[in-house]
Design a protein around this motif. Structure first.
Motif, PDB file in Angstrom:
ATOM      1  N   MET A   7      23.402  67.341 153.444  1.00 28.26           N
ATOM      2  CA  MET A   7      21.909  67.342 153.317  1.00 28.26           C
ATOM      3  C   MET A   7      21.889  68.824 152.571  1.00 28.26           C
ATOM      4  N   SER A   8      21.172  68.953 151.501  1.00 27.90           N
ATOM      5  CA  SER A   8      20.678  70.253 150.734  1.00 27.90           C
ATOM      6  C   SER A   8      19.932  70.994 151.584  1.00 27.90           C
ATOM      7  N   ASN A   9      20.372  72.465 151.505  1.00 26.14           N
ATOM      8  CA  ASN A   9      19.503  73.549 151.909  1.00 26.14           C
ATOM      9  C   ASN A   9      19.064  74.327 150.818  1.00 26.14           C
ATOM     10  N   PRO A  10      18.055  74.038 149.995  1.00 23.95           N
ATOM     11  CA  PRO A  10      17.763  74.838 148.810  1.00 23.95           C
ATOM     12  C   PRO A  10      17.512  76.213 149.001  1.00 23.95           C
ATOM     13  N   ILE A  11      17.668  77.201 148.162  1.00 19.33           N
ATOM     14  CA  ILE A  11      17.138  78.439 148.163  1.00 19.33           C
ATOM     15  C   ILE A  11      15.637  78.214 147.345  1.00 19.33           C
ATOM     16  N   ILE A  12      14.552  78.645 148.042  1.00 15.54           N
ATOM     17  CA  ILE A  12      13.252  78.516 147.634  1.00 15.54           C
ATOM     18  C   ILE A  12      12.295  80.066 147.491  1.00 15.54           C
ATOM     19  N   THR A  13      11.970  80.540 146.400  1.00  9.97           N
ATOM     20  CA  THR A  13      11.479  81.555 146.272  1.00  9.97           C
ATOM     21  C   THR A  13       9.928  81.761 145.452  1.00  9.97           C
ATOM     22  N   GLU A  14       8.959  82.033 146.181  1.00  8.69           N
ATOM     23  CA  GLU A  14       7.580  81.990 145.446  1.00  8.69           C
ATOM     24  C   GLU A  14       7.217  83.427 145.160  1.00  8.69           C
ATOM     25  N   HIS A  15       6.503  83.641 144.051  1.00 10.81           N
ATOM     26  CA  HIS A  15       5.964  84.862 143.664  1.00 10.81           C
ATOM     27  C   HIS A  15       4.777  84.570 142.726  1.00 10.81           C
ATOM     28  N   LYS A  16       3.665  85.538 143.256  1.00 11.89           N
ATOM     29  CA  LYS A  16       2.565  85.440 142.419  1.00 11.89           C
ATOM     30  C   LYS A  16       2.689  86.386 141.289  1.00 11.89           C
ATOM     31  N   ILE A  17       2.457  86.018 140.085  1.00 15.23           N
ATOM     32  CA  ILE A  17       2.460  86.775 138.911  1.00 15.23           C
ATOM     33  C   ILE A  17       0.957  86.912 138.313  1.00 15.23           C
ATOM     34  N   ASN A  18       0.363  88.182 138.036  1.00 16.92           N
ATOM     35  CA  ASN A  18      -0.640  88.335 137.465  1.00 16.92           C
ATOM     36  C   ASN A  18      -0.735  88.307 136.096  1.00 16.92           C
ATOM     37  N   ALA A  19      -0.609  86.861 135.585  1.00 16.48           N
ATOM     38  CA  ALA A  19      -0.696  86.523 134.150  1.00 16.48           C
ATOM     39  C   ALA A  19      -1.076  85.007 134.217  1.00 16.48           C
ATOM     40  N   PRO A  20      -1.562  84.610 133.128  1.00 15.55           N
ATOM     41  CA  PRO A  20      -1.914  83.104 132.987  1.00 15.55           C
ATOM     42  C   PRO A  20      -0.846  82.394 132.796  1.00 15.55           C
ATOM     43  N   ILE A  21      -0.877  81.043 133.311  1.00 18.48           N
ATOM     44  CA  ILE A  21       0.167  80.061 133.358  1.00 18.48           C
ATOM     45  C   ILE A  21       0.816  79.858 131.987  1.00 18.48           C
ATOM     46  N   GLU A  22       0.002  79.841 130.816  1.00 17.13           N
ATOM     47  CA  GLU A  22       0.444  79.539 129.706  1.00 17.13           C
ATOM     48  C   GLU A  22       1.586  80.812 129.218  1.00 17.13           C
ATOM     49  N   LYS A  23       1.329  81.922 129.664  1.00 16.29           N
ATOM     50  CA  LYS A  23       2.056  83.230 129.228  1.00 16.29           C
ATOM     51  C   LYS A  23       3.418  83.107 130.105  1.00 16.29           C
ATOM     52  N   VAL A  24       3.304  82.796 131.407  1.00 19.23           N
ATOM     53  CA  VAL A  24       4.486  82.324 132.229  1.00 19.23           C
ATOM     54  C   VAL A  24       5.289  81.315 131.801  1.00 19.23           C
ATOM     55  N   TRP A  25       4.635  80.126 131.353  1.00 21.00           N
ATOM     56  CA  TRP A  25       5.348  79.169 130.579  1.00 21.00           C
ATOM     57  C   TRP A  25       6.170  79.737 129.503  1.00 21.00           C
TER      58      TRP A  25
END
Length: 143
Positions: free
Chosen positions: A1-19
């Motif tokens: 069974m996999s135990n993934p590394i999960i990291t979440e970050h809020k970035i103050n930029a619109p989604i189009e710019k992050v993409w």
């Protein structure tokens, strides 16, 4: 069974710019890795090395899934060290004035026999640094 590394970050930029930052070869050179053969197309394989001149670790990846402005999934491998592959998934979600970026690095245990540079801790620290010292400052300062 996999135990993934999960990291979440809020970035103050619109989604189009992050993409664009995570899928545009020229932008990735600035904050991530220099990937000369990167092409945003499912099935495409791309290669890169860690920053600097040492070039100790040849990374190889194949784009597995693209959902524009939502998800980019690719394999992650070290062909000179192992025939095993892991997967990295970038998930984007609009969050008010910014973007929530969730990164999932799955099956990391497949590299367990390669030594401490390939350990869960090393990858966790690496991804944390990429977000906090590289991607987030790049996107939040380039207006």
């Amino acid at each position: 069974m996999s135990n993934p590394i999960i990291t979440e970050h809020k970035i103050n930029a619109p989604i189009e710019k992050v993409w664009k930052a995570i899928t545009d070869q020229e932008e990735m050179k600035v904050w991530y890795f220099d990937m000369d053969d990167f092409e945003l197309k499912e099935g495409k394989v791309f290669n890169f090395y860690e920053p600097g001149n040492e070039k100790r670790y040849h990374h190889q990846a194949e784009i597995l899934e693209i959902i524009p402005h939502q998800k980019l999934k690719h394999s992650w491998a070290y062909p000179e060290f192992s025939d095993q592959k892991t997967t990295v998934t970038w998930e984007l979600q609009s969050d008010g004035s910014g973007t929530l970026v969730r990164l999932i690095h799955d099956h990391i245990d497949r590299f367990g026999n390669l030594g401490e540079n390939f350990s869960r801790e090393a990858f966790t620290d690496g991804w944390s640094g990429i977000f906090t010292q590289s991607l987030k400052p790049y996107l939040e300062s380039c207006g």
